[in-house]
Design a protein around this motif. Sequence first.
Motif, PDB file in Angstrom:
ATOM      1  N   MET A 164      90.715 -24.762  23.003  1.00 38.76           N
ATOM      2  CA  MET A 164      91.296 -26.097  23.223  1.00 38.76           C
ATOM      3  C   MET A 164      90.371 -27.109  22.556  1.00 38.76           C
ATOM      4  N   THR A 165      90.934 -28.202  22.059  1.00 44.95           N
ATOM      5  CA  THR A 165      90.138 -29.149  21.264  1.00 44.95           C
ATOM      6  C   THR A 165      89.298 -30.085  22.114  1.00 44.95           C
ATOM      7  N   GLY A 166      89.889 -30.695  23.130  1.00 48.04           N
ATOM      8  CA  GLY A 166      89.104 -31.647  23.909  1.00 48.04           C
ATOM      9  C   GLY A 166      89.836 -32.157  25.134  1.00 48.04           C
ATOM     10  N   THR A 167      89.078 -32.829  25.977  1.00 50.72           N
ATOM     11  CA  THR A 167      89.624 -33.506  27.147  1.00 50.72           C
ATOM     12  C   THR A 167      88.850 -34.801  27.336  1.00 50.72           C
ATOM     13  N   VAL A 168      89.296 -35.606  28.286  1.00 48.62           N
ATOM     14  CA  VAL A 168      88.630 -36.872  28.584  1.00 48.62           C
ATOM     15  C   VAL A 168      88.036 -36.780  29.982  1.00 48.62           C
ATOM     16  N   ASN A 169      86.725 -36.926  30.061  1.00 44.88           N
ATOM     17  CA  ASN A 169      86.068 -36.967  31.366  1.00 44.88           C
ATOM     18  C   ASN A 169      86.456 -38.255  32.077  1.00 44.88           C
ATOM     19  N   ILE A 170      86.873 -38.140  33.337  1.00 45.82           N
ATOM     20  CA  ILE A 170      87.246 -39.301  34.141  1.00 45.82           C
ATOM     21  C   ILE A 170      86.335 -39.362  35.363  1.00 45.82           C
ATOM     22  N   ASN A 171      85.823 -40.536  35.651  1.00 48.22           N
ATOM     23  CA  ASN A 171      84.916 -40.717  36.781  1.00 48.22           C
ATOM     24  C   ASN A 171      85.729 -40.869  38.069  1.00 48.22           C
ATOM     25  N   TYR A 172      86.022 -39.747  38.720  1.00 45.62           N
ATOM     26  CA  TYR A 172      86.818 -39.774  39.942  1.00 45.62           C
ATOM     27  C   TYR A 172      86.054 -40.402  41.103  1.00 45.62           C
ATOM     28  N   GLU A 173      84.751 -40.292  41.065  1.00 45.65           N
ATOM     29  CA  GLU A 173      83.941 -40.916  42.122  1.00 45.65           C
ATOM     30  C   GLU A 173      84.136 -42.425  42.124  1.00 45.65           C
ATOM     31  N   ALA A 174      84.157 -43.021  40.929  1.00 46.23           N
ATOM     32  CA  ALA A 174      84.361 -44.473  40.824  1.00 46.23           C
ATOM     33  C   ALA A 174      85.756 -44.860  41.302  1.00 46.23           C
ATOM     34  N   GLN A 175      86.760 -44.024  41.013  1.00 47.21           N
ATOM     35  CA  GLN A 175      88.123 -44.313  41.456  1.00 47.21           C
ATOM     36  C   GLN A 175      88.237 -44.280  42.981  1.00 47.21           C
ATOM     37  N   ALA A 176      87.655 -43.248  43.592  1.00 49.64           N
ATOM     38  CA  ALA A 176      87.705 -43.154  45.050  1.00 49.64           C
ATOM     39  C   ALA A 176      86.922 -44.296  45.692  1.00 49.64           C
ATOM     40  N   GLU A 177      85.795 -44.647  45.110  1.00 46.60           N
ATOM     41  CA  GLU A 177      84.982 -45.744  45.634  1.00 46.60           C
ATOM     42  C   GLU A 177      85.743 -47.063  45.568  1.00 46.60           C
ATOM     43  N   ALA A 178      86.511 -47.254  44.495  1.00 40.85           N
ATOM     44  CA  ALA A 178      87.304 -48.478  44.362  1.00 40.85           C
ATOM     45  C   ALA A 178      88.348 -48.576  45.467  1.00 40.85           C
ATOM     46  N   VAL A 179      89.049 -47.473  45.723  1.00 35.43           N
ATOM     47  CA  VAL A 179      90.050 -47.466  46.797  1.00 35.43           C
ATOM     48  C   VAL A 179      89.387 -47.782  48.132  1.00 35.43           C
TER      49      VAL A 179
END
Length: 353
Positions: A295-310
């Motif tokens: 597979m060529t690539g993916t995008v790392n997403i900061n899930y910790e920041a998303q949960a912290e925002a909620v």
Amino acid sequence: MKRLIRIFALFMILILIVMQTNNTKNSIFASENRKVANIAIGMYDFENPQMKSIQQKFIDIQNKNQDKVNFSFYNGKNNLSIQVAIVDSLLLNPTIDFMVIGLSNPPSDVIEDIIRKASLRNMPLIMLDVDPKIASKLSKEYSKVVFLKGKQGEVGIVQGEILVDQWNNNKVMDKNKDNILQYIMLKGATDNPVANDRVKYSVSTINEAGIKTQELALRVVNWSKEIAKGTIESLLLQYAGSIEAIIANDDTIALGAIEALQKYGYNKGNKAKYIDVVGAGGSQEARDLIDKGFMTGTVNINYEAQAEAVYKIAMNLINNVSPIKDTNYTISEGFVVVTGSYSPYTKKNNISS
């Protein structure tokens, strides 16, 4: 005289107590009746690897704040009827203080009905992935609803940048030597803001880099690995050797595409039979495929920041203060916009960059 002074002082203290009570009476955290906030999180599908990652981050927050918050999770099983039934039951549950709701491509009347019912109960809530036009309208009708979104366009931009780098450094990618990138787009859902932004910005980033593109097909696969797999199997038969890239809205869809490709002998180590696939989410399974060269690539997403925002926004609403108090978030056209942290993961860098 001293007795009058004491009476006056006592009178002033009583006034201050009444004023403080009035300021806090609508908060569940009134100092004389402090309790843990019960926050229900209902998502379209907690079997989705990205949703599992976010769920774990919520659990981490709860473990660090056990005197403040208790999260409960409800799986919508990627079925809108089930999700609506869950929301209705939560609205009738007197132990729930707050709701966070993410539905599968909900129509406007469903969102309006949820907000109407929440307002009747005076329950604050956060809604995710809502159409901007609907959010702009309904945010004016109920002050305790927040429509939350990240800058999902940035995810699409990183996807596009991964393919631009691959195109510029791997001329084998242009299979028919026409100097045009022929691609298939696998979209998560119809009229979903997250999916719309990722589709738009992934392609525009490629075009802005001076690379011409041709969309062979765009298919909506409802965030489903199995539907994505079946879709790519069908498209492989239709377009044979014309496909040069597959852009998937998330890793779950991308993994379905990889399974379909490998079924027909692609992306198993033979460079002559390789189609570039880009996903989003940074899942471990996607990373493993990337490290193996499948597979060529993916995008790392900061899930910790998303949960912290909620968490921060929810606690602000529960305490009857601005949802963005003590944060770096912004409010725009009915949305609270949360800045994200997105980075590419490819075999080339093999790390978050």
